[in-house]
Design an enzyme around this catalytic site. Structure first.
Site, PDB file in Angstrom:
ATOM      1  CG  ASP A  67      -0.271  -0.451   2.506  1.00  0.00           C
ATOM      2  OD1 ASP A  67       0.962  -0.345   2.610  1.00  0.00           O
ATOM      3  OD2 ASP A  67      -0.978  -0.901   3.418  1.00  0.00           O
ATOM      4  CG  ASN A 136      -8.196  -1.584  12.220  1.00  0.00           C
ATOM      5  OD1 ASN A 136      -7.323  -2.314  11.764  1.00  0.00           O
ATOM      6  ND2 ASN A 136      -8.593  -0.479  11.593  1.00  0.00           N
ATOM      7  CG  HIS A 138      -5.408  -2.455   9.016  1.00  0.00           C
ATOM      8  ND1 HIS A 138      -5.440  -1.083   9.132  1.00  0.00           N
ATOM      9  CD2 HIS A 138      -4.140  -2.809   9.348  1.00  0.00           C
ATOM     10  CE1 HIS A 138      -4.240  -0.655   9.490  1.00  0.00           C
ATOM     11  NE2 HIS A 138      -3.443  -1.664   9.636  1.00  0.00           N
ATOM     12  CD  GLU A 143      -8.354   0.883   8.020  1.00  0.00           C
ATOM     13  OE1 GLU A 143      -8.070  -0.092   8.731  1.00  0.00           O
ATOM     14  OE2 GLU A 143      -7.886   2.026   8.225  1.00  0.00           O
TER      15      GLU A 143
HETATM   16  P1  PGA Z   1       2.582  -1.640  12.845  1.00  0.00           P
HETATM   17  O1  PGA Z   1       1.502  -1.646  11.670  1.00  0.00           O
HETATM   18  O2  PGA Z   1       3.598  -2.673  12.485  1.00  0.00           O
HETATM   19  O3  PGA Z   1       3.151  -0.240  12.802  1.00  0.00           O
HETATM   20  O4  PGA Z   1       1.870  -1.960  14.093  1.00  0.00           O
HETATM   21  C1  PGA Z   1       0.961  -2.845  11.249  1.00  0.00           C
HETATM   22  C2  PGA Z   1      -0.214  -2.600  10.335  1.00  0.00           C
HETATM   23  O5  PGA Z   1      -0.952  -1.610  10.537  1.00  0.00           O
HETATM   24  O6  PGA Z   1      -0.426  -3.404   9.425  1.00  0.00           O
END
Ligand code: PGA
Length: 260
Positions: A67, A136, A138, A143
């Site tokens: 992304d 969350n 994702h 999302e």
């Molecule tokens: P993080 O992000 O490694 O900064 O916790 C993971 C994600 O949002 O996929």
């Protein structure tokens, strides 16, 4: 889903690095799907160290990131283009022309999203997709309630994701609202998936991914549909799991097979 629980974040990182290392040495022209986020930084450190000290070469490897934020040009300091350049690409021998991220500054992000799918297809698909997980649930920027059939497209970020990512930006207001992300179905088409999660903040999302219902409400739970998905956790990220004793029995100390 193969659930490997390692005692510490460091050992979880090494276990994930071993899988990527093994894959790239066995098949140097592997197509890797790559991820960003704080969890991945020590993993890229480990891979860069193996490149420097142990001959791990990415010279023939192709990569596709999950992304990119819409509105950020590749040279923006908070773009995932910059993150990848600094964390990984500039520290190993990967050919920059074979690295791909969606273009957040594309004149038409819809066209750019479709073009990204075509590029993945033309590369022969993704062999090993690296994934993090959001608190969350994702994966990529899919999302909660993102369709399990979704392809690369524009997604609106939730307030909780923007809050989690605000630390990289000057303020919440300046934290991007939109991203181009591979879809859940795009991710599921990868030949293998490798999800890495460390820390207690991920424990609830991890439990929903592995033991919760298959549901768009937790996009990571879609990995339950994937026949070759491996999840690597440290103890803290595994604390919400009901069946951890079983996972420890099947994969003692996070080893691949009980008879290793
Ligand atoms: P993080 O992000 O490694 O900064 O916790 C993971 C994600 O949002 O996929």
């Amino acid at each position: 889903m193969k659930t490997l629980i390692l005692p510490t974040p460091e050992s979880a990182i090494k276990r994930a690095a071993d899988i990527i290392d093994h894959t790239v040495r066995a098949t140097p022209d592997t197509v890797l799907g790559l991820a960003t986020g704080g969890t991945m930084l020590p993993l890229y450190d480990e891979l860069a160290q193996r490149h420097r000290e142990d001959g791990l070469s990415f010279a023939a490897t192709t990569s596709f990131n999950l992304d990119e934020y819409i509105g950020l040009a590749p040279d923006h300091p908070c773009s995932y283009h910059r993150y990848m350049a600094e964390a990984f690409f500039e520290r190993v021998d990967i050919d920059p022309t074979r690295t791909h991220l969606p273009r957040g500054d594309a004149a038409d992000p819809h066209v750019a999203s479709n073009a990204y799918e075509t590029l993945i297809e033309e590369a022969g698909g993704i062999d090993l997709q690296l994934l993090g997980i959001g608190q969350n649930g994702h994966i990529g920027f899919n999302e909660p309630t993102a369709s399990i059939g979704s392809r690369t497209r524009i997604k609106t970020l939730t307030a909780s994701t923007r809050q989690a990512n605000q630390r990289y930006f000057a303020s919440f207001e300046e934290t991007p609202r939109y991203a181009i992300t591979m879809g859940v179905a795009t991710i599921l088409e990868s030949r293998k998936c490798l999800l890495l999660a460390t820390g207690e903040a991920k424990a609830d999302a991890v439990a929903r991914m592995i033991e919760g219902p298959l549901s768009a409400a937790c996009p990571a739970s879609a990995l339950q549909l994937h026949a070759r998905a491996t999840v690597i956790l440290d103890q803290a990220a595994a604390t919400g799991l009901k069946f951890s004793e079983y996972y420890e029995t099947v994969h003692p100390q996070g080893r691949d097979r009980v008879f290793d």
